[in-house]
Design a protein around this motif. Structure first.
Motif, PDB file in Angstrom:
ATOM      1  N   ARG A 134      -0.928  11.001  -0.264  1.00 16.37           N
ATOM      2  CA  ARG A 134      -0.136  10.792  -1.462  1.00 16.37           C
ATOM      3  C   ARG A 134       0.958  11.862  -1.489  1.00 16.37           C
ATOM      4  NH1 ARG A 134      -2.552   6.626  -1.316  1.00 16.37           N
ATOM      5  NH2 ARG A 134      -3.703   5.600  -2.986  1.00 16.37           N
ATOM      6  N   VAL A 194       0.818  -1.209   0.000  1.00 18.93           N
ATOM      7  CA  VAL A 194       0.000   0.000   0.000  1.00 18.93           C
ATOM      8  C   VAL A 194       0.859   1.271   0.000  1.00 18.93           C
ATOM      9  CG1 VAL A 194      -0.298   0.263   2.519  1.00 18.93           C
ATOM     10  CG2 VAL A 194      -2.149   0.908   0.976  1.00 18.93           C
ATOM     11  N   HIS A 233      -4.661   1.747  -6.226  1.00 18.33           N
ATOM     12  CA  HIS A 233      -4.595   1.159  -4.886  1.00 18.33           C
ATOM     13  C   HIS A 233      -5.982   0.854  -4.323  1.00 18.33           C
ATOM     14  CE1 HIS A 233      -0.256   1.587  -4.010  1.00 18.33           C
ATOM     15  NE2 HIS A 233      -0.333   2.622  -4.824  1.00 18.33           N
ATOM     16  N   ALA A 248     -15.183   4.998   0.258  1.00 21.17           N
ATOM     17  CA  ALA A 248     -14.516   4.470   1.470  1.00 21.17           C
ATOM     18  C   ALA A 248     -13.374   3.522   1.106  1.00 21.17           C
ATOM     19  CB  ALA A 248     -15.534   3.753   2.358  1.00 21.17           C
ATOM     20  N   PHE A 249     -13.451   2.898  -0.083  1.00 18.29           N
ATOM     21  CA  PHE A 249     -12.384   1.987  -0.524  1.00 18.29           C
ATOM     22  C   PHE A 249     -11.453   2.695  -1.507  1.00 18.29           C
ATOM     23  CE2 PHE A 249     -16.055  -0.990   0.268  1.00 18.29           C
ATOM     24  CZ  PHE A 249     -15.513  -1.648   1.374  1.00 18.29           C
ATOM     25  N   CYS A 309      -9.056  -0.603  -2.714  1.00 24.12           N
ATOM     26  CA  CYS A 309      -8.987  -1.693  -1.731  1.00 24.12           C
ATOM     27  C   CYS A 309      -9.197  -3.069  -2.379  1.00 24.12           C
ATOM     28  CB  CYS A 309     -10.044  -1.474  -0.659  1.00 24.12           C
ATOM     29  SG  CYS A 309     -10.105  -2.821   0.522  1.00 24.12           S
ATOM     30  N   GLY A 326      -9.727  -5.725  -0.762  1.00 19.24           N
ATOM     31  CA  GLY A 326     -10.669  -6.517   0.021  1.00 19.24           C
ATOM     32  C   GLY A 326     -12.082  -5.951   0.012  1.00 19.24           C
ATOM     33  N   THR A 335     -10.401  -2.581   9.680  1.00 18.56           N
ATOM     34  CA  THR A 335     -11.389  -1.753   8.990  1.00 18.56           C
ATOM     35  C   THR A 335     -12.770  -2.437   8.927  1.00 18.56           C
ATOM     36  OG1 THR A 335     -10.400  -2.707   7.025  1.00 18.56           O
ATOM     37  CG2 THR A 335      -9.862  -0.415   7.498  1.00 18.56           C
ATOM     38  N   HIS A 351       4.695  -2.439  -6.364  1.00 22.87           N
ATOM     39  CA  HIS A 351       3.274  -2.506  -6.008  1.00 22.87           C
ATOM     40  C   HIS A 351       2.530  -3.476  -6.928  1.00 22.87           C
ATOM     41  CE1 HIS A 351      -0.914  -1.102  -6.795  1.00 22.87           C
ATOM     42  NE2 HIS A 351      -0.976  -1.274  -5.493  1.00 22.87           N
ATOM     43  N   ARG A 400       0.538  -6.818  -5.740  1.00 28.60           N
ATOM     44  CA  ARG A 400      -0.918  -6.760  -5.954  1.00 28.60           C
ATOM     45  C   ARG A 400      -1.388  -7.923  -6.828  1.00 28.60           C
ATOM     46  NH1 ARG A 400      -5.319  -2.699  -5.160  1.00 28.60           N
ATOM     47  NH2 ARG A 400      -6.916  -3.515  -6.506  1.00 28.60           N
ATOM     48  N   LEU A 413     -11.724   4.058   7.231  1.00 30.12           N
ATOM     49  CA  LEU A 413     -10.447   4.726   7.009  1.00 30.12           C
ATOM     50  C   LEU A 413     -10.792   6.142   6.567  1.00 30.12           C
ATOM     51  CD1 LEU A 413      -7.414   4.446   7.006  1.00 30.12           C
ATOM     52  CD2 LEU A 413      -7.501   3.586   4.703  1.00 30.12           C
ATOM     53  N   ALA A 458      -5.034  -4.967   7.324  1.00 28.03           N
ATOM     54  CA  ALA A 458      -6.016  -4.338   6.434  1.00 28.03           C
ATOM     55  C   ALA A 458      -7.306  -5.132   6.450  1.00 28.03           C
ATOM     56  CB  ALA A 458      -5.457  -4.289   5.013  1.00 28.03           C
TER      57      ALA A 458
HETATM   58  C1  HEM Z   1     -14.671  -1.890   5.409  1.00 28.32           C
HETATM   59  C2  HEM Z   1     -13.500  -2.472   5.271  1.00 28.32           C
HETATM   60  C3  HEM Z   1     -12.337  -1.866   4.519  1.00 28.32           C
HETATM   61  C4  HEM Z   1     -12.076  -0.554   4.209  1.00 28.32           C
HETATM   62  C5  HEM Z   1     -12.896   0.686   4.538  1.00 28.32           C
HETATM   63  C6  HEM Z   1     -10.832  -0.546   3.460  1.00 28.32           C
HETATM   64  C7  HEM Z   1     -10.244   0.594   2.938  1.00 28.32           C
HETATM   65  C8  HEM Z   1      -9.100   0.610   2.169  1.00 28.32           C
HETATM   66  C9  HEM Z   1      -8.524   1.793   1.578  1.00 28.32           C
HETATM   67  C10 HEM Z   1      -9.087   3.204   1.708  1.00 28.32           C
HETATM   68  C11 HEM Z   1      -7.404   1.407   0.899  1.00 28.32           C
HETATM   69  C12 HEM Z   1      -6.471   2.308   0.088  1.00 28.32           C
HETATM   70  C13 HEM Z   1      -5.314   2.838   0.881  1.00 28.32           C
HETATM   71  C14 HEM Z   1      -4.436   3.768   0.096  1.00 28.32           C
HETATM   72  O1  HEM Z   1      -3.914   3.425  -0.974  1.00 28.32           O
HETATM   73  O2  HEM Z   1      -4.274   4.910   0.533  1.00 28.32           O
HETATM   74  C15 HEM Z   1      -7.277  -0.024   1.061  1.00 28.32           C
HETATM   75  C16 HEM Z   1      -6.271  -0.773   0.524  1.00 28.32           C
HETATM   76  C17 HEM Z   1      -6.162  -2.131   0.718  1.00 28.32           C
HETATM   77  N1  HEM Z   1      -7.046  -2.963   1.371  1.00 28.32           N
HETATM   78 FE1  HEM Z   1      -8.753  -2.435   2.268  1.00 28.32          FE
HETATM   79  N2  HEM Z   1     -10.370  -1.827   3.348  1.00 28.32           N
HETATM   80  C18 HEM Z   1     -11.275  -2.667   3.971  1.00 28.32           C
HETATM   81  C19 HEM Z   1     -11.205  -4.049   4.065  1.00 28.32           C
HETATM   82  C20 HEM Z   1     -10.204  -4.818   3.534  1.00 28.32           C
HETATM   83  C21 HEM Z   1     -10.144  -6.266   3.598  1.00 28.32           C
HETATM   84  C22 HEM Z   1     -11.212  -7.158   4.223  1.00 28.32           C
HETATM   85  C23 HEM Z   1      -8.973  -6.626   3.005  1.00 28.32           C
HETATM   86  C24 HEM Z   1      -8.363  -7.977   2.794  1.00 28.32           C
HETATM   87  C25 HEM Z   1      -8.753  -9.078   3.286  1.00 28.32           C
HETATM   88  C26 HEM Z   1      -8.313  -5.410   2.527  1.00 28.32           C
HETATM   89  C27 HEM Z   1      -7.122  -5.378   1.851  1.00 28.32           C
HETATM   90  C28 HEM Z   1      -6.553  -4.244   1.313  1.00 28.32           C
HETATM   91  C29 HEM Z   1      -5.307  -4.250   0.565  1.00 28.32           C
HETATM   92  C30 HEM Z   1      -4.436  -5.457   0.254  1.00 28.32           C
HETATM   93  C31 HEM Z   1      -5.060  -2.920   0.192  1.00 28.32           C
HETATM   94  C32 HEM Z   1      -3.855  -2.390  -0.588  1.00 28.32           C
HETATM   95  C33 HEM Z   1      -4.190  -2.247  -2.036  1.00 28.32           C
HETATM   96  C34 HEM Z   1      -3.066  -1.601  -2.809  1.00 28.32           C
HETATM   97  O3  HEM Z   1      -2.241  -0.874  -2.281  1.00 28.32           O
HETATM   98  O4  HEM Z   1      -3.059  -1.841  -4.027  1.00 28.32           O
HETATM   99  N3  HEM Z   1      -9.094  -4.335   2.872  1.00 28.32           N
HETATM  100  N4  HEM Z   1      -8.333  -0.496   1.829  1.00 28.32           N
END
Ligand code: HEM
Length: 402
Positions: free
Chosen positions: A295, A85, A351, A345-346, A353, A355, A247, A92, A96, A290, A243
Motif C-alpha cells: 500500500r 486491485v 480489497h 490470506a485473503f 479477495c 474470490g 493462487t 475500484h 468491484r 499470496l 487472480a
Molecule cells: C487461495 C486462493 C486466493 C488467494 C490466497 C487470494 C488472495 C487475494 C488477496 C490477498 C487479495 C488482495 C490483494 C490486495 O489488495 O493487495 C485478492 C484480491 C482479489 N482476488 Fe483473490 N485470492 C485467491 C483466489 C481468488 C479467486 C478464485 C478469484 C476469482 C475467481 C479471486 C479474485 C480476486 C479479485 C477480483 C481481487 C481484487 C479485489 C479488489 O481489489 O477489490 N481471488 N486476492
C-alpha cells in the motif's frame, strides 16, 4: 538469525528466503517489526500492523507512480495500473460492484456440482496414472477450468492461461530480470488480443452466452451510469483470470505439500474428513499463496511506536502476519483443527479477495476428495518451488498413490 536482520532488503531476497522465508520473517517481527528497506519503503511483519494498514481507507492501492518507475510505458505497466486491485475508489468501486454480482454465495453454490464433476474426473485420471505431478495434473486444472467457465474462455485457450498468469504476476516481484519483464509484456499483449476478440464477439452476440456470466456482467453492467471501456474490460478480465487460478493452484499444491510434511495431520484428516473446512483455513495460514501485499500511505500512519509518513510505500507480509505468535499460539505448528483461526490470506478491508468463497469451495472439494480417495498419497521425488517471493507455491510436486 537474530542480530542479522538490520540489513534485510526485501528487494534483494535470495533463494534461501524463497525456499523458507519463515525464520527471517520471525526474526524481523522480533527485532524490526516495522523494518525500513534501503529504498525507504517499510516491511511489516506483525499481524496487528498488517491488519491496521489493510483496514485504513488512507492506505492506497493506486500504483500509477510506483509502476511508472518500475515498468515505464509498456503493456505490463498499463495492465497492472488498470486492474481493480491496483486502484482506489471511485474506479475500484465501479469495477468491484460489476464483478461482485457474479460472486454471490447463491451464484457460487451453482458451481459446486461442476467443481465436484471436474475433481472426480481429474481423480479418475490421476488414479489410472498412479504416479503424477500434483501441480500439472491436478492443482492447476481445476481453477483454470472454473474461472475460464465463468468468463467463457474457449477450451483450446485454457492450457495457455497459467503461463500467461505466471509471466504477468511474476513481474510484480520486487526484482525482475529483463527476460522476465519481456515475457510478461508478451503475455499481456497476447492475452489482450485474445480477450479483445472474445469481448467483441460477445458484444455482438449477447444472447449466445451459455457460459461466461461474469463476462456478461462486465460488458453490459453499469455502476453510477458508467460502463467499462473495452480496454478496461480486457485488463480486468486478465486480472480476474490470473487472480482466479494461480493462487488457488497454490492453495491446493501447498495443502498437499503440508500434508506430506506433516504425516500426523494427514492421518488426522483421513480419519476425520469433517475437519476439511478448518484444514483449508490452516493451509491458507501456514502457506499463504499470496505472501506480500503493498500500500502507499496516503496519510501519516502510526504503527507500533512510530509514525510512518504520508508517501511511504508499505509492504505487508501476509505470511508473517499469519504466523504471528501474538495472534496464533505455536504459529509454526500445523493444526488442522485450529480454532480460532482468523488468518488473513485473503486480507481484510475494501480489497478483500472477491474470490475467497470460491477458492475455499474449490480447496475443500479438491483436497477433501483427494485425501478421501487416495489415503496412501505420498511424495515421489523432489519438489520445485515457484521462484517468486510474492507468490508461494510449487511448479512441480511429484506424488504417488500406489
Ligand atoms: C487461495 C486462493 C486466493 C488467494 C490466497 C487470494 C488472495 C487475494 C488477496 C490477498 C487479495 C488482495 C490483494 C490486495 O489488495 O493487495 C485478492 C484480491 C482479489 N482476488 Fe483473490 N485470492 C485467491 C483466489 C481468488 C479467486 C478464485 C478469484 C476469482 C475467481 C479471486 C479474485 C480476486 C479479485 C477480483 C481481487 C481484487 C479485489 C479488489 O481489489 O477489490 N481471488 N486476492
Amino acid at each position: 538469525m537474530d542480530g542479522q536482520i538490520a540489513g534485510f532488503d526485501l528487494n534483494k531476497v535470495g533463494a534461501d528466503f524463497i525456499e523458507n522465508p519463515y525464520p527471517t520473517l520471525h526474526a524481523l517481527r522480533r527485532e524490526a517489526p516495522v523494518h525500513e528497506n534501503p529504498d525507504g519503503s517499510v516491511f511489516l511483519t506483525r499481524f496487528a500492523d498488517v491488519q491496521k494498514v489493510y483496514q485504513s481507507r488512507d492506505m492506497l492501492s493506486d500504483k500509477t507512480e510506483a509502476f511508472g518507475e518500475k515498468f515505464g510505458k509498456c503493456p505490463l505497466g498499463h495492465h497492472h495500473t488498470t486492474s481493480l486491485v491496483f486502484n482506489d475508489p471511485p474506479y475500484h468501486t465501479t469495477v468491484r460492484r460489476l464483478i461482485s454480482g457474479a460472486f454471490t454465495p447463491r451464484k457460487l453454490a451453482e458451481f459446486e456440482p461442476l467443481i465436484d464433476q471436474i475433481v472426480d474426473r481429474l481423480l479418475d485420471r490421476v488414479g489410472a496414472m498412479g504416479r503424477f505431478d500434483m501441480i500439472e495434473d491436478f492443482a492447476k486444472v481445476l481453477p483454470t477450468e472454473i474461472i475460464s467457465f465463468m468468463l467463457g474462455i474457449p477450451d483450446d485457450l485454457r492450457p495457455k492461461l497459467r503461463g500467461y498468469s505466471l509471466a504477468i504476476l511474476g513481474a510484480l516481484d520486487p526484482e525482475v530480470p529483463p527476460e522476465r519483464m519481456a515475457e510478461g509484456n508478451a503475455a499481456v499483449e497476447e492475452f489482450a488480443a485474445i480477450l479483445d476478440d472474445l469481448i467483441t464477439h460477445r458484444r455482438a452476440n449477447p444472447e449466445g452466452a451459455a457460459q461466461g456470466e461474469v463476462l456478461e456482467a462486465l460488458i453490459f453492467g453499469e455502476h453510477d451510469g458508467r460502463r467499462l471501456t473495452q480496454d478496461e474490460l480486457i485488463q480486468n478480465c486478465i486480472f480476474l483470470l490470473n487472480a482466479g487460478h494461480e493462487t488457488t493452484t497454490s492453495l491446493v499444491g501447498n495443502a498437499v505439500g503440508t500434508l506430506l510434511d506433516n504425516p500426523d495431520q494427514h492421518r488426522r484428516l483421513i480419519d476425520d474428513p469433517g475437519l476439511i473446512t478448518s484444514a483449508i483455513e490452516e493451509f491458507l495460514r501456514v502457506e499463504s499463496p499470496l505472501q506480500i501485499g503493498n500500500r502507499l500511505a496516503g496519510e501519516d500512519i502510526e504503527l507500533l511506536d512510530r509514525v510512518i509518513p504520508k508517501g511511504t510505500y508499505i509492504h505487508t507480509s501476509i505470511a508473517a502476519a499469519n504466523r504471528d505468535p501474538a495472534q496464533f499460539p505455536n504459529p509454526d505448528r500445523v493444526d488442522l483443527g485450529r480454532s480460532p483461526n482468523r488468518q488473513i490470506a485473503f486480507i481484510t478491508g475494501i480489497h478483500v479477495c472477491l474470490g475467497a468463497t470460491l477458492a475455499r469451495i474449490e480447496g475443500r472439494i479438491a483436497i477433501g476428495k483427494l485425501v478421501g480417495r487416495f489415503p496412501e498419497l505420498r511424495a515421489d521425488g523432489p519438489r520445485t518451488r515457484l521462484p517468486l517471493a510474492r507468490f508461494r507455491g510449487f511448479t512441480a510436486l511429484p506424488v504417488a498413490i500406489t
